[in-house]
Design a protein around this motif. Structure first.
Motif, PDB file in Angstrom:
ATOM      1  N   GLU A   1      -9.421  45.341  11.375  1.00 52.01           N
ATOM      2  CA  GLU A   1      -8.050  45.396  10.857  1.00 52.01           C
ATOM      3  C   GLU A   1      -7.039  45.352  11.993  1.00 52.01           C
ATOM      4  O   GLU A   1      -6.002  44.693  11.889  1.00 52.01           O
ATOM      5  CB  GLU A   1      -7.834  46.656  10.025  1.00 52.01           C
ATOM      6  CG  GLU A   1      -8.561  46.669   8.710  1.00 52.01           C
ATOM      7  CD  GLU A   1      -8.430  48.010   7.999  1.00 52.01           C
ATOM      8  OE1 GLU A   1      -8.208  47.985   6.780  1.00 52.01           O
ATOM      9  OE2 GLU A   1      -8.551  49.061   8.675  1.00 52.01           O
ATOM     10  N   LEU A   2      -7.334  46.059  13.083  1.00 52.48           N
ATOM     11  CA  LEU A   2      -6.429  46.044  14.235  1.00 52.48           C
ATOM     12  C   LEU A   2      -6.345  44.647  14.818  1.00 52.48           C
ATOM     13  O   LEU A   2      -5.252  44.157  15.119  1.00 52.48           O
ATOM     14  CB  LEU A   2      -6.878  47.046  15.299  1.00 52.48           C
ATOM     15  CG  LEU A   2      -6.025  47.063  16.563  1.00 52.48           C
ATOM     16  CD1 LEU A   2      -4.580  47.450  16.255  1.00 52.48           C
ATOM     17  CD2 LEU A   2      -6.613  47.997  17.597  1.00 52.48           C
ATOM     18  N   THR A   3      -7.477  43.989  14.962  1.00 50.97           N
ATOM     19  CA  THR A   3      -7.480  42.624  15.499  1.00 50.97           C
ATOM     20  C   THR A   3      -6.664  41.693  14.614  1.00 50.97           C
ATOM     21  O   THR A   3      -5.858  40.896  15.112  1.00 50.97           O
ATOM     22  CB  THR A   3      -8.930  42.110  15.641  1.00 50.97           C
ATOM     23  OG1 THR A   3      -9.632  42.980  16.529  1.00 50.97           O
ATOM     24  CG2 THR A   3      -8.956  40.690  16.177  1.00 50.97           C
ATOM     25  N   ALA A   4      -6.837  41.797  13.301  1.00 55.55           N
ATOM     26  CA  ALA A   4      -6.068  40.954  12.366  1.00 55.55           C
ATOM     27  C   ALA A   4      -4.576  41.251  12.490  1.00 55.55           C
ATOM     28  O   ALA A   4      -3.745  40.330  12.453  1.00 55.55           O
ATOM     29  CB  ALA A   4      -6.544  41.172  10.940  1.00 55.55           C
ATOM     30  N   MET A   5      -4.219  42.532  12.631  1.00 60.02           N
ATOM     31  CA  MET A   5      -2.819  42.893  12.779  1.00 60.02           C
ATOM     32  C   MET A   5      -2.238  42.325  14.072  1.00 60.02           C
ATOM     33  O   MET A   5      -1.130  41.788  14.083  1.00 60.02           O
ATOM     34  CB  MET A   5      -2.654  44.419  12.762  1.00 60.02           C
ATOM     35  CG  MET A   5      -1.207  44.873  12.852  1.00 60.02           C
ATOM     36  SD  MET A   5      -1.016  46.662  12.961  1.00 60.02           S
ATOM     37  CE  MET A   5      -1.518  47.140  11.313  1.00 60.02           C
ATOM     38  N   LEU A   6      -3.001  42.408  15.156  1.00 62.46           N
ATOM     39  CA  LEU A   6      -2.526  41.871  16.426  1.00 62.46           C
ATOM     40  C   LEU A   6      -2.304  40.361  16.348  1.00 62.46           C
ATOM     41  O   LEU A   6      -1.344  39.843  16.906  1.00 62.46           O
ATOM     42  CB  LEU A   6      -3.509  42.216  17.552  1.00 62.46           C
ATOM     43  CG  LEU A   6      -3.590  43.699  17.908  1.00 62.46           C
ATOM     44  CD1 LEU A   6      -4.747  43.949  18.869  1.00 62.46           C
ATOM     45  CD2 LEU A   6      -2.275  44.196  18.491  1.00 62.46           C
TER      46      LEU A   6
ATOM     47  N   ARG B   1      -1.525  38.706  13.585  1.00 62.52           N
ATOM     48  CA  ARG B   1      -0.299  38.517  12.798  1.00 62.52           C
ATOM     49  C   ARG B   1       0.947  38.776  13.640  1.00 62.52           C
ATOM     50  O   ARG B   1       1.976  38.120  13.466  1.00 62.52           O
ATOM     51  CB  ARG B   1      -0.273  39.496  11.610  1.00 62.52           C
ATOM     52  CG  ARG B   1      -0.871  39.013  10.362  1.00 62.52           C
ATOM     53  CD  ARG B   1      -0.508  39.846   9.139  1.00 62.52           C
ATOM     54  NE  ARG B   1      -0.406  41.279   9.348  1.00 62.52           N
ATOM     55  CZ  ARG B   1      -1.411  42.146   9.305  1.00 62.52           C
ATOM     56  NH1 ARG B   1      -2.642  41.705   9.119  1.00 62.52           N
ATOM     57  NH2 ARG B   1      -1.209  43.437   9.480  1.00 62.52           N
ATOM     58  N   LEU B   2       0.851  39.739  14.552  1.00 64.83           N
ATOM     59  CA  LEU B   2       2.007  40.096  15.390  1.00 64.83           C
ATOM     60  C   LEU B   2       2.185  39.161  16.574  1.00 64.83           C
ATOM     61  O   LEU B   2       3.145  39.290  17.332  1.00 64.83           O
ATOM     62  CB  LEU B   2       1.882  41.550  15.869  1.00 64.83           C
ATOM     63  CG  LEU B   2       1.967  42.601  14.770  1.00 64.83           C
ATOM     64  CD1 LEU B   2       1.622  43.967  15.341  1.00 64.83           C
ATOM     65  CD2 LEU B   2       3.343  42.622  14.132  1.00 64.83           C
ATOM     66  N   GLY B   3       1.235  38.251  16.763  1.00 68.27           N
ATOM     67  CA  GLY B   3       1.371  37.244  17.822  1.00 68.27           C
ATOM     68  C   GLY B   3       0.768  37.633  19.147  1.00 68.27           C
ATOM     69  O   GLY B   3       1.118  37.052  20.178  1.00 68.27           O
ATOM     70  N   ALA B   4      -0.122  38.610  19.166  1.00 70.09           N
ATOM     71  CA  ALA B   4      -0.767  39.005  20.409  1.00 70.09           C
ATOM     72  C   ALA B   4      -1.673  37.879  20.907  1.00 70.09           C
ATOM     73  O   ALA B   4      -2.274  37.166  20.125  1.00 70.09           O
ATOM     74  CB  ALA B   4      -1.577  40.277  20.213  1.00 70.09           C
TER      75      ALA B   4
ATOM     76  N   LEU C   1       2.671  48.559  17.881  1.00 69.04           N
ATOM     77  CA  LEU C   1       3.503  47.966  18.934  1.00 69.04           C
ATOM     78  C   LEU C   1       3.995  49.013  19.924  1.00 69.04           C
ATOM     79  O   LEU C   1       4.055  48.764  21.134  1.00 69.04           O
ATOM     80  CB  LEU C   1       4.686  47.220  18.314  1.00 69.04           C
ATOM     81  CG  LEU C   1       4.331  45.936  17.581  1.00 69.04           C
ATOM     82  CD1 LEU C   1       5.576  45.340  16.931  1.00 69.04           C
ATOM     83  CD2 LEU C   1       3.690  44.928  18.523  1.00 69.04           C
ATOM     84  N   HIS C   2       4.337  50.194  19.430  1.00 71.97           N
ATOM     85  CA  HIS C   2       4.793  51.270  20.312  1.00 71.97           C
ATOM     86  C   HIS C   2       3.660  51.709  21.238  1.00 71.97           C
ATOM     87  O   HIS C   2       3.865  51.841  22.458  1.00 71.97           O
ATOM     88  CB  HIS C   2       5.312  52.459  19.493  1.00 71.97           C
ATOM     89  CG  HIS C   2       5.669  53.630  20.332  1.00 71.97           C
ATOM     90  ND1 HIS C   2       6.816  53.664  21.096  1.00 71.97           N
ATOM     91  CD2 HIS C   2       5.024  54.797  20.552  1.00 71.97           C
ATOM     92  CE1 HIS C   2       6.852  54.810  21.748  1.00 71.97           C
ATOM     93  NE2 HIS C   2       5.780  55.512  21.433  1.00 71.97           N
ATOM     94  N   VAL C   3       2.477  51.924  20.675  1.00 77.93           N
ATOM     95  CA  VAL C   3       1.327  52.347  21.474  1.00 77.93           C
ATOM     96  C   VAL C   3       0.967  51.262  22.487  1.00 77.93           C
ATOM     97  O   VAL C   3       0.687  51.547  23.658  1.00 77.93           O
ATOM     98  CB  VAL C   3       0.124  52.692  20.571  1.00 77.93           C
ATOM     99  CG1 VAL C   3      -1.138  52.925  21.387  1.00 77.93           C
ATOM    100  CG2 VAL C   3       0.438  53.917  19.721  1.00 77.93           C
ATOM    101  N   LEU C   4       1.019  50.012  22.073  1.00 74.88           N
ATOM    102  CA  LEU C   4       0.749  48.898  22.977  1.00 74.88           C
ATOM    103  C   LEU C   4       1.738  48.896  24.137  1.00 74.88           C
ATOM    104  O   LEU C   4       1.358  48.786  25.305  1.00 74.88           O
ATOM    105  CB  LEU C   4       0.803  47.569  22.219  1.00 74.88           C
ATOM    106  CG  LEU C   4       0.626  46.298  23.042  1.00 74.88           C
ATOM    107  CD1 LEU C   4      -0.717  46.275  23.744  1.00 74.88           C
ATOM    108  CD2 LEU C   4       0.805  45.076  22.150  1.00 74.88           C
ATOM    109  N   HIS C   5       3.004  49.052  23.829  1.00 74.80           N
ATOM    110  CA  HIS C   5       4.050  49.060  24.866  1.00 74.80           C
ATOM    111  C   HIS C   5       3.845  50.206  25.858  1.00 74.80           C
ATOM    112  O   HIS C   5       3.903  50.006  27.080  1.00 74.80           O
ATOM    113  CB  HIS C   5       5.426  49.161  24.200  1.00 74.80           C
ATOM    114  CG  HIS C   5       6.542  49.249  25.172  1.00 74.80           C
ATOM    115  ND1 HIS C   5       6.975  48.172  25.911  1.00 74.80           N
ATOM    116  CD2 HIS C   5       7.322  50.296  25.534  1.00 74.80           C
ATOM    117  CE1 HIS C   5       7.966  48.552  26.692  1.00 74.80           C
ATOM    118  NE2 HIS C   5       8.194  49.845  26.486  1.00 74.80           N
TER     119      HIS C   5
END
Length: 67
Positions: free
Chosen positions: A55-60, A62-65, A21-25
């Motif tokens: 894994e990154l796509t799955a995490m995104l 889950r985080l609501g991206a 989330l930090h890197v995305l922001h």
């Protein structure tokens, strides 16, 4: 379970999710608040820790991206 996989009690985010989330922001700010392509985000996240693209796509997800 590793320490970085345990959700924080304050908000339920893991250490890795917090980094993503930090890197995305930060990347969104660099791009003038435009969407960040997943491959670009993946490359920048891998500077902090390795995560597979799937894994990154799955995490995104889950985080609501959104796309």
């Amino acid at each position: 379970m590793k320490r970085d996989e345990i959700p924080d009690i304050r908000d339920g985010l893991t250490y890795k999710e917090r980094i993503v989330l930090h890197v995305l922001h930060e990347t969104q700010k660099e791009r003038g608040d435009r969407n960040v392509p997943t491959p670009m985000l993946w490359g920048r996240v891998c500077e902090h820790f390795y995560i597979s693209p799937d894994e990154l796509t799955a995490m995104l997800v889950r985080l609501g991206a959104r796309r």
